[in-house]
Design a protein around this motif. Structure first.
Motif, PDB file in Angstrom:
ATOM      1  N   ALA A  14       0.467  -0.850  -0.089  1.00 44.51           N
ATOM      2  CA  ALA A  14       0.083   0.138   0.108  1.00 44.51           C
ATOM      3  C   ALA A  14       0.972   1.114  -0.051  1.00 44.51           C
ATOM      4  CB  ALA A  14      -0.813  -0.150   1.423  1.00 44.51           C
ATOM      5  N   LEU A  15       0.201   2.435  -0.940  1.00 46.63           N
ATOM      6  CA  LEU A  15       0.861   3.291  -0.313  1.00 46.63           C
ATOM      7  C   LEU A  15      -0.497   4.740   0.183  1.00 46.63           C
ATOM      8  CD1 LEU A  15       1.894   4.503  -4.281  1.00 46.63           C
ATOM      9  CD2 LEU A  15       3.736   3.480  -2.349  1.00 46.63           C
ATOM     10  N   TYR A  16       0.756   5.142   1.323  1.00 43.76           N
ATOM     11  CA  TYR A  16       0.100   6.071   2.343  1.00 43.76           C
ATOM     12  C   TYR A  16       0.331   7.191   1.815  1.00 43.76           C
ATOM     13  CZ  TYR A  16      -0.943   1.959   5.114  1.00 43.76           C
ATOM     14  OH  TYR A  16      -1.275   0.439   5.647  1.00 43.76           O
ATOM     15  N   TYR A  17      -0.539   8.189   1.762  1.00 43.12           N
ATOM     16  CA  TYR A  17      -0.833   9.315   2.061  1.00 43.12           C
ATOM     17  C   TYR A  17      -0.843  10.057   3.129  1.00 43.12           C
ATOM     18  CZ  TYR A  17      -2.044  14.169  -0.298  1.00 43.12           C
ATOM     19  OH  TYR A  17      -2.277  15.337  -0.421  1.00 43.12           O
ATOM     20  N   GLN A  18      -0.689  11.332   3.388  1.00 42.88           N
ATOM     21  CA  GLN A  18      -0.585  12.291   4.509  1.00 42.88           C
ATOM     22  C   GLN A  18      -0.611  10.908   5.710  1.00 42.88           C
ATOM     23  OE1 GLN A  18       0.164  14.954   4.919  1.00 42.88           O
ATOM     24  NE2 GLN A  18      -0.526  16.061   2.452  1.00 42.88           N
ATOM     25  N   GLU A  19      -0.050  10.342   5.778  1.00 42.93           N
ATOM     26  CA  GLU A  19       0.043   9.299   6.774  1.00 42.93           C
ATOM     27  C   GLU A  19       0.510   9.930   8.675  1.00 42.93           C
ATOM     28  OE1 GLU A  19       2.663   4.831   7.710  1.00 42.93           O
ATOM     29  OE2 GLU A  19       3.435   6.995   7.085  1.00 42.93           O
ATOM     30  N   GLY A  20      -0.449   9.111   9.017  1.00 42.21           N
ATOM     31  CA  GLY A  20      -0.996   9.504  10.504  1.00 42.21           C
ATOM     32  C   GLY A  20      -1.970  10.517  10.922  1.00 42.21           C
ATOM     33  N   GLU A  43      -5.839  13.547   7.486  1.00 43.41           N
ATOM     34  CA  GLU A  43      -6.190  13.388   5.949  1.00 43.41           C
ATOM     35  C   GLU A  43      -5.350  12.298   5.366  1.00 43.41           C
ATOM     36  OE1 GLU A  43      -4.979  16.155   7.123  1.00 43.41           O
ATOM     37  OE2 GLU A  43      -6.978  17.019   7.324  1.00 43.41           O
ATOM     38  N   GLU A  44      -5.174  10.870   5.580  1.00 42.93           N
ATOM     39  CA  GLU A  44      -4.544   9.362   5.991  1.00 42.93           C
ATOM     40  C   GLU A  44      -5.794   9.255   4.782  1.00 42.93           C
ATOM     41  OE1 GLU A  44      -2.014   7.105   9.042  1.00 42.93           O
ATOM     42  OE2 GLU A  44      -4.286   5.651   8.150  1.00 42.93           O
ATOM     43  N   GLN A  45      -5.265   8.562   3.680  1.00 45.34           N
ATOM     44  CA  GLN A  45      -5.997   8.062   2.255  1.00 45.34           C
ATOM     45  C   GLN A  45      -4.625   6.894   2.378  1.00 45.34           C
ATOM     46  OE1 GLN A  45      -7.131  10.017  -1.082  1.00 45.34           O
ATOM     47  NE2 GLN A  45      -7.357  12.319   0.190  1.00 45.34           N
ATOM     48  N   ILE A  46      -5.206   5.890   1.876  1.00 42.97           N
ATOM     49  CA  ILE A  46      -4.221   4.514   1.819  1.00 42.97           C
ATOM     50  C   ILE A  46      -4.792   3.877   0.025  1.00 42.97           C
ATOM     51  CG2 ILE A  46      -4.257   2.123   2.724  1.00 42.97           C
ATOM     52  CD1 ILE A  46      -4.648   3.054   5.523  1.00 42.97           C
ATOM     53  N   TYR A  47      -3.752   3.570   0.036  1.00 43.31           N
ATOM     54  CA  TYR A  47      -4.229   2.713  -1.238  1.00 43.31           C
ATOM     55  C   TYR A  47      -3.430   1.383  -1.366  1.00 43.31           C
ATOM     56  CZ  TYR A  47      -5.197   7.523  -2.781  1.00 43.31           C
ATOM     57  OH  TYR A  47      -5.544   9.403  -2.431  1.00 43.31           O
ATOM     58  N   PRO A  48      -3.991   0.398  -1.289  1.00 38.26           N
ATOM     59  CA  PRO A  48      -3.260  -0.809  -1.744  1.00 38.26           C
ATOM     60  C   PRO A  48      -3.385  -1.439  -3.126  1.00 38.26           C
ATOM     61  CG  PRO A  48      -5.553  -0.365   0.050  1.00 38.26           C
ATOM     62  CD  PRO A  48      -5.508   0.311  -0.942  1.00 38.26           C
TER      63      PRO A  48
END
Length: 241
Positions: free
Chosen positions: A53-59, A62-67
């Motif tokens: 997965a790629l984590y955008y704005q992790e933590g 606004e975090e979004q997860i792209y598995p």
């Protein structure tokens, strides 16, 4: 052993079967970033439960997860799996992450100007998990994941705070072997780190170094200075685990 520094990983990933996260795929809201007060890139994509997965704005809120399970592309054009709409610094076709030889690699699709991995320009690079990937001004974190629909984020073994640094040091060792098969001691080293078998790692480090030296002698090859540096970094980190 001599003291050391860290480096990045080129293609030729051996199988990565190590510890993984279990995640529930979360569909991002493509307009979410646009609604924030400070201008930010708008990221849109179609995640599926998967192995990485790629984590955008992790933590952050606004975090979004792209598995994804096999390949994902990133860029400004709409035909990318992850489209970065408002980041003018992002190339139309910036990068792709794909599964190869049982591991994960990232390829720059913009002639070396598409992506940074841990702050460095790349052409092709193996990923160990935990790397920061920057496209334009948009930052992602690459994570290894085991998809289990509806599950919470969890690991079989807890990751130490230094785990990502340790994984990066091992990646730096593997980088020196390019697209050739990894020496067995390096493959074993990566396996131990991926499994988070920290105690076993400390036990095997010295024998693995000895075996690696023997491997190079049999092949008539000098061991690369960066391998020595990165191996020493692994040893220093392992003592802190």
């Amino acid at each position: 052993m001599p003291a050391l520094s860290l480096m990045l990983l080129l293609v030729g990933c051996a199988e990565q079967s190590g510890p993984s996260l279990q995640a529930e795929a979360r569909r991002p809201d493509p307009t979410q970033a646009a609604r924030r007060s400070s201008p930010m890139p708008v990221v849109a994509g179609n995640p599926t439960t998967s192995l990485a997965a790629l984590y955008y704005q992790e933590g952050t809120p606004e975090e979004q997860i792209y598995p994804f399970s096999s390949e994902i592309t990133i860029g400004r054009d709409r035909d990318n799996d992850i489209q970065i709409k408002n980041d003018r610094g992002a190339a139309p076709q910036a990068a792709r992450i794909f599964r190869a030889d049982g591991g994960w690699s990232i390829e720059d699709l913009a002639d070396g100007r598409g992506a940074l991995v841990n702050g460095q320009r790349i052409r092709m690079l193996c990923l160990a998990g935990g790397e920061e990937i920057v496209v334009g001004e948009t930052r992602f974190r690459f994570r290894l994941v085991a998809g289990a629909e509806g599950s919470e984020m969890a690991t079989d073994a807890p990751a130490h705070p230094l785990h990502d640094q340790l994984a990066a040091a091992v990646a730096q060792i593997a980088a020196q072997y390019g697209d050739t098969p990894l020496p067995p001691p390096v493959a074993r080293l990566r396996e131990l780190v991926e499994e988070r078998a920290y105690e076993q790692l400390r036990t095997e480090l010295t024998p693995l170094w000895t075996d690696l030296l023997g491997f190079h002698m049999k092949q008539g090859m000098r061991i690369h200075h960066e391998v020595t540096l990165a191996f020493n970094a692994v040893q220093a980190l392992a003592l802190q685990l």
